[in-house]
Design a protein around this motif. Structure first.
Motif, PDB file in Angstrom:
ATOM      1  N   GLU A 171       0.852  -1.200   0.000  1.00 53.35           N
ATOM      2  CA  GLU A 171       0.000   0.000   0.000  1.00 53.35           C
ATOM      3  C   GLU A 171       0.881   1.240   0.000  1.00 53.35           C
ATOM      4  OE1 GLU A 171      -3.650   1.577   2.548  1.00 53.35           O
ATOM      5  OE2 GLU A 171      -3.571  -0.597   2.412  1.00 53.35           O
ATOM      6  N   SER A 193      -3.406   0.103   6.704  1.00 50.17           N
ATOM      7  CA  SER A 193      -4.723   0.717   6.941  1.00 50.17           C
ATOM      8  C   SER A 193      -5.723  -0.415   6.747  1.00 50.17           C
ATOM      9  CB  SER A 193      -4.986   1.854   5.950  1.00 50.17           C
ATOM     10  OG  SER A 193      -5.488   1.337   4.735  1.00 50.17           O
ATOM     11  N   GLN A 195      -7.827  -0.755   4.636  1.00 48.15           N
ATOM     12  CA  GLN A 195      -8.386  -0.497   3.313  1.00 48.15           C
ATOM     13  C   GLN A 195      -9.227  -1.642   2.723  1.00 48.15           C
ATOM     14  OE1 GLN A 195      -8.442   2.397   1.824  1.00 48.15           O
ATOM     15  NE2 GLN A 195      -9.666   1.542   0.186  1.00 48.15           N
ATOM     16  N   LYS A 198     -12.375  -2.589   4.815  1.00 48.66           N
ATOM     17  CA  LYS A 198     -13.544  -1.699   4.760  1.00 48.66           C
ATOM     18  C   LYS A 198     -14.263  -1.842   3.424  1.00 48.66           C
ATOM     19  CE  LYS A 198     -11.075   2.715   3.868  1.00 48.66           C
ATOM     20  NZ  LYS A 198     -11.060   4.137   4.192  1.00 48.66           N
ATOM     21  N   ARG A 217       3.046   1.481   9.563  1.00 49.77           N
ATOM     22  CA  ARG A 217       3.837   1.608   8.335  1.00 49.77           C
ATOM     23  C   ARG A 217       5.304   1.694   8.697  1.00 49.77           C
ATOM     24  NH1 ARG A 217      -0.334   5.626   4.931  1.00 49.77           N
ATOM     25  NH2 ARG A 217      -2.091   4.289   5.422  1.00 49.77           N
ATOM     26  N   GLN A 231      -5.885   6.545  12.501  1.00 52.06           N
ATOM     27  CA  GLN A 231      -6.737   7.154  11.482  1.00 52.06           C
ATOM     28  C   GLN A 231      -8.198   7.120  11.920  1.00 52.06           C
ATOM     29  OE1 GLN A 231      -6.284   5.076   7.725  1.00 52.06           O
ATOM     30  NE2 GLN A 231      -4.537   6.330   7.151  1.00 52.06           N
ATOM     31  N   ASP A 233     -11.021   6.183  10.063  1.00 50.07           N
ATOM     32  CA  ASP A 233     -11.113   5.496   8.787  1.00 50.07           C
ATOM     33  C   ASP A 233     -12.588   5.286   8.444  1.00 50.07           C
ATOM     34  OD1 ASP A 233      -9.869   4.135   6.615  1.00 50.07           O
ATOM     35  OD2 ASP A 233     -10.546   2.240   7.503  1.00 50.07           O
ATOM     36  N   HIS A 456      -2.435   7.050  -5.209  1.00 55.32           N
ATOM     37  CA  HIS A 456      -3.112   6.900  -3.912  1.00 55.32           C
ATOM     38  C   HIS A 456      -2.935   5.447  -3.450  1.00 55.32           C
ATOM     39  CE1 HIS A 456      -5.644   7.952  -0.644  1.00 55.32           C
ATOM     40  NE2 HIS A 456      -6.671   7.244  -1.027  1.00 55.32           N
ATOM     41  N   HIS A 457      -3.737   4.558  -3.946  1.00 55.61           N
ATOM     42  CA  HIS A 457      -3.506   3.124  -3.783  1.00 55.61           C
ATOM     43  C   HIS A 457      -4.239   2.410  -4.906  1.00 55.61           C
ATOM     44  CE1 HIS A 457      -7.467   3.191  -2.089  1.00 55.61           C
ATOM     45  NE2 HIS A 457      -7.089   3.742  -0.960  1.00 55.61           N
ATOM     46  N   GLY A 507      -7.530  11.821   3.334  1.00 52.39           N
ATOM     47  CA  GLY A 507      -7.460  11.504   1.913  1.00 52.39           C
ATOM     48  C   GLY A 507      -8.232  10.243   1.632  1.00 52.39           C
ATOM     49  N   GLY A 508      -8.775  10.170   0.456  1.00 51.21           N
ATOM     50  CA  GLY A 508      -9.519   8.966   0.104  1.00 51.21           C
ATOM     51  C   GLY A 508      -9.878   8.973  -1.360  1.00 51.21           C
ATOM     52  N   SER A 509     -10.771   8.056  -1.721  1.00 52.09           N
ATOM     53  CA  SER A 509     -11.127   7.955  -3.126  1.00 52.09           C
ATOM     54  C   SER A 509     -12.415   7.164  -3.303  1.00 52.09           C
ATOM     55  CB  SER A 509     -10.006   7.249  -3.906  1.00 52.09           C
ATOM     56  OG  SER A 509      -9.786   5.949  -3.385  1.00 52.09           O
ATOM     57  N   ARG A 511     -13.808   4.007  -5.100  1.00 54.66           N
ATOM     58  CA  ARG A 511     -13.047   2.794  -5.384  1.00 54.66           C
ATOM     59  C   ARG A 511     -13.491   2.123  -6.681  1.00 54.66           C
ATOM     60  NH1 ARG A 511     -10.307   4.820  -1.070  1.00 54.66           N
ATOM     61  NH2 ARG A 511     -11.506   4.615   0.841  1.00 54.66           N
ATOM     62  N   GLY A 552     -14.445   6.076   0.115  1.00 54.26           N
ATOM     63  CA  GLY A 552     -14.189   6.413   1.517  1.00 54.26           C
ATOM     64  C   GLY A 552     -13.071   7.406   1.677  1.00 54.26           C
ATOM     65  N   ILE A 553     -12.691   7.526   2.913  1.00 53.69           N
ATOM     66  CA  ILE A 553     -11.664   8.509   3.257  1.00 53.69           C
ATOM     67  C   ILE A 553     -11.068   8.105   4.604  1.00 53.69           C
ATOM     68  CG2 ILE A 553     -13.275  10.041   4.511  1.00 53.69           C
ATOM     69  CD1 ILE A 553     -11.763  12.427   3.151  1.00 53.69           C
ATOM     70  N   ALA A 554      -9.845   8.518   4.856  1.00 55.14           N
ATOM     71  CA  ALA A 554      -9.258   8.309   6.182  1.00 55.14           C
ATOM     72  C   ALA A 554      -8.593   9.612   6.614  1.00 55.14           C
ATOM     73  CB  ALA A 554      -8.244   7.178   6.140  1.00 55.14           C
TER      74      ALA A 554
HETATM   75  N1  ASP Z   1      -6.651   3.829   3.261  1.00 55.78           N
HETATM   76  C1  ASP Z   1      -6.261   5.076   2.679  1.00 55.78           C
HETATM   77  C2  ASP Z   1      -5.043   5.626   3.387  1.00 55.78           C
HETATM   78  O1  ASP Z   1      -4.716   5.202   4.474  1.00 55.78           O
HETATM   79  C3  ASP Z   1      -7.292   6.114   2.778  1.00 55.78           C
HETATM   80  C4  ASP Z   1      -8.494   5.787   1.966  1.00 55.78           C
HETATM   81  O2  ASP Z   1      -8.379   5.703   0.740  1.00 55.78           O
HETATM   82  O3  ASP Z   1      -9.568   5.676   2.552  1.00 55.78           O
HETATM   83  O4  ASP Z   1      -4.404   6.524   2.865  1.00 55.78           O
END
Ligand code: ASP
Length: 609
Positions: A171, A193, A195, A198, A217, A231, A233, A456-457, A507-509, A511, A552-554
């Motif tokens: 990640e 996270s 991620q 969720k 991390r 976070q 989350d 982002h991821h 930050g988030g996105s 999905r 979502g977002i964290a």
């Molecule tokens: N899991 C992501 C992060 O820790 C945040 C997210 O996309 O919800 O950056």
């Protein structure tokens, strides 16, 4: 019963009442036969007065700092009131007391201005936590936690725990791993996270999830990072970006109101990633002040929608500007009268290795309407005036110009902008300015591996209008030098960051929720089918069973607390933080484990250093 009241509770209205308090001895002051003791607990400090009757006992068994004391007596009006203490109007005339426990002399004073250095305070963190300054930070942390939870609860979110012992998945950062005794040679990873969990909860139908959760991390701990951090989350199903922005703008405003009593009523402005980079030089702009960048020369095609002001510097035969990729300027208010010494000092500042520029060009916009610059030889007064106008400079301003390679120069000017704002007092601690940053690039180019990485991821979806571009194109980069021409370079993500005073706080996105697109994404990141199944088979599988659209977002909880507490350091807001080397100096962790434990885990060490 150990106590009837706390040490922060008693007031004049309790005068004449009998009370029993319990707490720690802050100070002992002896005046002849009378002894005053300040007794402290989490709630405050109350003065105790020991009279002559106790002198002998106190002489034989003197009270020391941090002794744990229980005292009973009558609340009395003080003749010498202390207006700085909420309990400063009263004192307790002690009739009976009991030393509940003694204390060694603490290694530093338990006061706001303590004489303890950082390392010492961390080693004895349980004593440090008794200090009011640290306690206030933890109280603020709890208030933020409570406000977030209350808001999310009223919005129908469910707090659902997710596991800590999971599978190693990329990640962005390195995983912390935990060896499994029962499965020799195999390892769990600690989650960077929650991620994927969720997202699975969304597939399971829990359409509003949140958790105040630890993330792990294994990163190099530059600038105020912690290997484990917290976070807020969150994830929602059946939502578009707009829904998420509104929901979480609401949460942050609620936190402002509850924690700081700030009515943040105005809508949070939104800025595209390109605008942020273009106008501020980075994607977490501090918008408490203006000082936007003037782009005098832009690199090939990173900022697709942008046009520079190259005409202003072209044709002057000034090699420094002609030969570089990027030329950027800011106009600093009210600094035209900087002396030679001051501009020299600024030049040295930008040359420091952390900033890494070769030099600094300046133009003084004098109050009498004239111009003075370090490039007078190349640019006529008329040209300087045109640059000043483009930079929105006012008489009295100092224009600072940096030139060089794109990434470094943009980073440098954004640092310089913050530095000048700091010097001018424009970064006010009690002013809060939020901004959403949108439309990030979906991919970043990794030069070393000549491949795409997720910005982002890998679970972030592209803008809906660009899904076709992603599916329809081969991700392979044939010509590394021209990677910017690859269709993937311009794909924007359905991702968002919330920025507060120049800090990314969340930050988030939206999905990806279709298997085909997720597979394409993994493939774009260089994962073959086998690897995809090995690492993310569970997620790809779940997407086959009716995965709803979700996003979502964290929020970085520690950072948010630090900003609201007016501090630079997240460590101040964590009860038991690690130091810059990732060590807990109180526990002395990490540490070696004994042979027996290693044997059980079937692990042999082969340490290189
Ligand atoms: N899991 C992501 C992060 O820790 C945040 C997210 O996309 O919800 O950056």
């Amino acid at each position: 019963m150990y106590r009837t009241h706390t040490c922060g509770e008693l007031r004049l209205e309790h005068k004449g009442n009998q009370t029993t308090l319990a707490g720690w001895v802050q100070t002992v002051r002896k005046f002849g036969a009378i002894t005053f003791v300040d007794l402290r607990d989490r709630y405050g400090i109350t003065q105790l007065l020991f009279g002559e009757a106790h002198t002998k006992q106190l002489d034989e068994n003197p009270l020391g700092r941090e002794f744990v004391l229980q005292a009973t007596g009558i609340v009395n009006e003080r003749s010498n009131k202390n207006p700085n203490l909420p309990t400063g109007d009263i004192e307790i005339i002690v009739s009976e007391f009991n030393i509940l426990n003694k204390s060694a002399v603490p290694p530093f004073t338990i006061q706001d201005d303590t004489d303890g250095g950082d390392d010492l305070r961390m080693k004895y963190r349980y004593l440090d936590l008794r200090r009011n300054a640290v306690k206030k930070n933890l109280e603020l942390r709890y208030a933020v936690n409570r406000a977030a939870r209350n808001y999310l609860h009223t919005q129908g979110f469910m707090d659902i725990e997710t596991p800590f012992l999971i599978k190693s998945t990329p990640e962005g950062a390195r995983d912390f791993v935990v060896p499994s005794r029962m499965n020799g040679g195999q390892f769990y990873a600690l989650p960077q996270s929650p991620q994927t969990f969720k997202q699975l909860l969304m597939v399971s139908g829990y359409d509003r999830y949140y958790q105040v959760v630890k993330c792990f991390r294994d990163e190099d701990l530059r600038a105020d990072r912690q290997p484990e951090f917290t976070q807020i989350d969150c994830e929602m199903a059946f939502v578009e970006q707009e829904d998420i922005l509104n929901m979480f703008e609401g949460m942050v405003k609620h936190i402002f109101k509850e924690v700081k009593n700030i009515d943040y009523t105005e809508a949070v402005p939104r800025m595209t990633w390109e605008d942020a980079m273009w106008q501020y030089g980075n994607d977490k702009p501090d918008i408490r002040f203006d000082m936007k960048l003037l782009n005098l020369k832009k690199p090939a095609t990173v900022y697709t929608e942008k046009k520079d002001d190259a005409a202003l510097i072209n044709g002057a035969d000034f090699k420094v500007f002609d030969e570089v990729e990027t030329v950027l300027a800011i106009s600093v208010p009210g600094c035209s009268e900087y002396s030679r010494k001051q501009t020299d000092e600024l030049t040295e500042w930008v040359k420091r290795p952390q900033i890494g520029m070769k030099g600094l060009v300046f133009i003084k916009v004098n109050t009498d309407g004239s111009y003075k610059s370090s490039v007078d030889k190349f640019y006529s007064e008329e040209k300087l005036k045109a640059i000043a106008e483009a930079a929105h400079a006012q008489p009295g301003d100092l224009i600072l110009i940096l030139a060089g390679a794109e990434e470094r120069t943009r980073k440098a000017i954004s640092e310089l902008r913050l530095e000048m704002a700091e010097r001018l007092g424009l970064r006010k601690k009690d002013e809060y300015k939020l901004v959403w940053i949108l439309d990030f690039p979906l991919f970043e180019y990794d030069e070393e591996g000549n491949r795409w990485v997720a910005r982002h991821h890998p679970f972030t979806s592209p803008k809906p209008s660009q899904i076709e571009t992603m599916i329809g194109n081969n991700p392979v980069i044939e010509n590394a030098a021209e990677y910017l021409k690859h269709p993937y370079a311009n794909i924007k993500a359905n991702a968002y960051d919330m920025v507060l005073n120049g800090n990314e706080i969340g930050g988030g996105s939206i999905r990806i929720y279709q298997r085909e697109l997720q597979e394409k994404m993994f493939a774009a990141l260089g994962m073959n089918k086998e690897e995809q199944l090995h690492k993310f088979g569970f997620l790809l599988g779940a997407f086959e069973y009716g995965a709803p659209p979700h996003g979502g977002i964290a929020f970085g909880f520690d950072r948010l607390c630090a900003i609201l507490g007016g501090s630079e350091s997240i460590r101040d807001f964590i009860a038991f933080p690690k130091n810059n080397a990732g060590r807990d100096v109180m526990l002395d962790a990490p540490s070696t484990i004994d042979e027996k434990q290693l044997n059980e885990l079937q692990i042999k060490l082969d340490l290189k250093n």
